[in-house]
Design a protein around this motif. Sequence first.
Motif, mmCIF file in Angstrom:
data_model
loop_
_atom_site.group_PDB
_atom_site.id
_atom_site.type_symbol
_atom_site.label_atom_id
_atom_site.label_comp_id
_atom_site.label_asym_id
_atom_site.label_seq_id
_atom_site.Cartn_x
_atom_site.Cartn_y
_atom_site.Cartn_z
ATOM 1 N N VAL A 1 0.778 -1.133 -0.032
ATOM 2 C CA VAL A 1 -0.112 0.084 0.125
ATOM 3 C C VAL A 1 0.746 1.490 -0.086
ATOM 4 N N GLN A 2 0.291 2.174 -0.698
ATOM 5 C CA GLN A 2 1.009 3.412 -0.881
ATOM 6 C C GLN A 2 0.228 4.619 -0.708
ATOM 7 N N LEU A 3 0.569 5.499 0.204
ATOM 8 C CA LEU A 3 -0.135 6.818 0.568
ATOM 9 C C LEU A 3 0.660 8.025 0.089
ATOM 10 N N VAL A 4 -0.110 8.521 -0.994
ATOM 11 C CA VAL A 4 0.515 9.779 -1.658
ATOM 12 C C VAL A 4 -0.224 11.184 -1.162
ATOM 13 N N GLU A 5 0.716 12.148 -0.299
ATOM 14 C CA GLU A 5 -0.042 13.094 -0.144
ATOM 15 C C GLU A 5 0.474 14.339 -0.970
ATOM 16 N N SER A 6 -0.494 15.357 -1.043
ATOM 17 C CA SER A 6 -0.315 16.663 -1.771
ATOM 18 C C SER A 6 -0.930 17.730 -1.178
ATOM 19 N N GLY A 7 -0.640 19.015 -1.700
ATOM 20 C CA GLY A 7 -1.255 20.137 -1.473
ATOM 21 C C GLY A 7 -1.052 21.119 -0.099
ATOM 22 N N GLY A 8 0.485 20.742 0.334
ATOM 23 C CA GLY A 8 0.985 21.385 1.362
ATOM 24 C C GLY A 8 1.589 22.819 0.745
ATOM 25 N N GLY A 9 2.029 23.561 1.563
ATOM 26 C CA GLY A 9 2.720 24.665 1.083
ATOM 27 C C GLY A 9 2.839 25.887 1.986
ATOM 28 N N LEU A 10 3.098 27.173 1.659
ATOM 29 C CA LEU A 10 3.141 28.281 2.340
ATOM 30 C C LEU A 10 1.932 29.010 1.917
ATOM 31 N N VAL A 11 1.285 29.494 3.116
ATOM 32 C CA VAL A 11 0.194 30.483 2.838
ATOM 33 C C VAL A 11 0.128 31.511 3.961
ATOM 34 N N GLN A 12 -0.547 32.779 3.865
ATOM 35 C CA GLN A 12 -0.461 33.714 4.850
ATOM 36 C C GLN A 12 -1.803 33.528 5.913
ATOM 37 N N THR A 13 -1.632 34.000 6.879
ATOM 38 C CA THR A 13 -2.654 34.153 7.740
ATOM 39 C C THR A 13 -4.199 34.305 7.163
ATOM 40 N N GLY A 14 -4.922 33.659 7.405
ATOM 41 C CA GLY A 14 -6.452 33.711 6.729
ATOM 42 C C GLY A 14 -6.720 33.014 5.465
ATOM 43 N N GLY A 15 -5.463 32.601 4.884
ATOM 44 C CA GLY A 15 -5.723 31.843 3.895
ATOM 45 C C GLY A 15 -6.062 30.287 3.832
ATOM 46 N N SER A 16 -6.050 29.699 2.697
ATOM 47 C CA SER A 16 -6.797 28.277 2.623
ATOM 48 C C SER A 16 -5.708 27.403 2.078
ATOM 49 N N LEU A 17 -5.608 26.300 2.122
ATOM 50 C CA LEU A 17 -5.007 25.104 1.661
ATOM 51 C C LEU A 17 -6.007 23.780 1.471
ATOM 52 N N ARG A 18 -5.507 22.998 0.765
ATOM 53 C CA ARG A 18 -6.249 21.806 0.651
ATOM 54 C C ARG A 18 -5.339 20.580 0.323
ATOM 55 N N LEU A 19 -5.405 19.665 1.348
ATOM 56 C CA LEU A 19 -4.838 18.735 1.201
ATOM 57 C C LEU A 19 -5.275 17.390 0.697
ATOM 58 N N SER A 20 -4.647 16.290 0.036
ATOM 59 C CA SER A 20 -5.097 15.456 -0.565
ATOM 60 C C SER A 20 -4.136 14.035 -0.349
ATOM 61 N N CYS A 21 -4.803 13.038 -0.068
ATOM 62 C CA CYS A 21 -4.308 11.700 0.155
ATOM 63 C C CYS A 21 -4.735 10.473 -0.453
ATOM 64 N N ALA A 22 -3.941 10.033 -1.525
ATOM 65 C CA ALA A 22 -4.549 8.902 -2.136
ATOM 66 C C ALA A 22 -3.977 7.544 -1.868
ATOM 67 N N ALA A 23 -4.603 6.669 -1.541
ATOM 68 C CA ALA A 23 -4.084 5.129 -1.261
ATOM 69 C C ALA A 23 -4.242 4.423 -2.628
ATOM 70 N N SER A 24 -3.264 3.476 -2.846
ATOM 71 C CA SER A 24 -3.223 2.825 -3.774
ATOM 72 C C SER A 24 -2.469 1.439 -3.342
ATOM 73 N N GLY A 25 -2.641 0.273 -4.137
ATOM 74 C CA GLY A 25 -2.123 -1.026 -3.716
ATOM 75 C C GLY A 25 -3.253 -2.085 -3.845
ATOM 76 N N SER A 26 -2.748 -3.147 -2.938
ATOM 77 C CA SER A 26 -3.733 -4.357 -2.906
ATOM 78 C C SER A 26 -4.679 -3.940 -1.878
ATOM 79 N N ILE A 27 -5.610 -3.152 -2.155
ATOM 80 C CA ILE A 27 -6.480 -2.828 -1.112
ATOM 81 C C ILE A 27 -8.044 -3.435 -1.257
ATOM 82 N N SER A 28 -8.464 -3.917 -0.068
ATOM 83 C CA SER A 28 -9.765 -4.684 -0.213
ATOM 84 C C SER A 28 -10.691 -3.429 0.190
ATOM 85 N N SER A 29 -10.565 -2.759 1.387
ATOM 86 C CA SER A 29 -11.496 -2.040 1.714
ATOM 87 C C SER A 29 -10.529 -0.841 2.750
#
Length: 121
Positions: free
Chosen positions: A2-30
């Motif tokens: 199984v692999q978990l790949v994250e994305s979406g981090g970064g630098l933002v000013q106070t009051g700003g927004s970010l969206r993180l994602s994490c996708a799982a892949s591999g031999s997954i049943s549930s």
Amino acid sequence: QVQLVESGGGLVQTGGSLRLSCAASGSISSINTMGWYRQAPGKQRELVASITSGGNTNYADSVKGRFTISRDNAKNTVYLQMNSLKPEDTAVYYCNTRIRLVSGPYEYMYWGQGTQVTVSS
């Protein structure tokens, strides 16, 4: 298996927004619960938010009303929408999932590699 790949981090000013994602892949049943943790320098890793396979959510008090966790079961992906960010949200954010593999009946916990979120004042 199984692999978990994250994305979406970064630098933002106070009051700003970010969206993180994490996708799982591999031999997954549930996938059971999916969540996000964070760890700031010199502090322990803490739960930010989690979501069950049925969509029930749980949030740390410090992020309630600002962060929203969601998941796309078809894509084995969990998201964290972070709004009204504060400097104290600065940390490395880690995806966490409990996954049942196709090879057996047991669940295992997996962690993503972490993504840095920095909020400047």
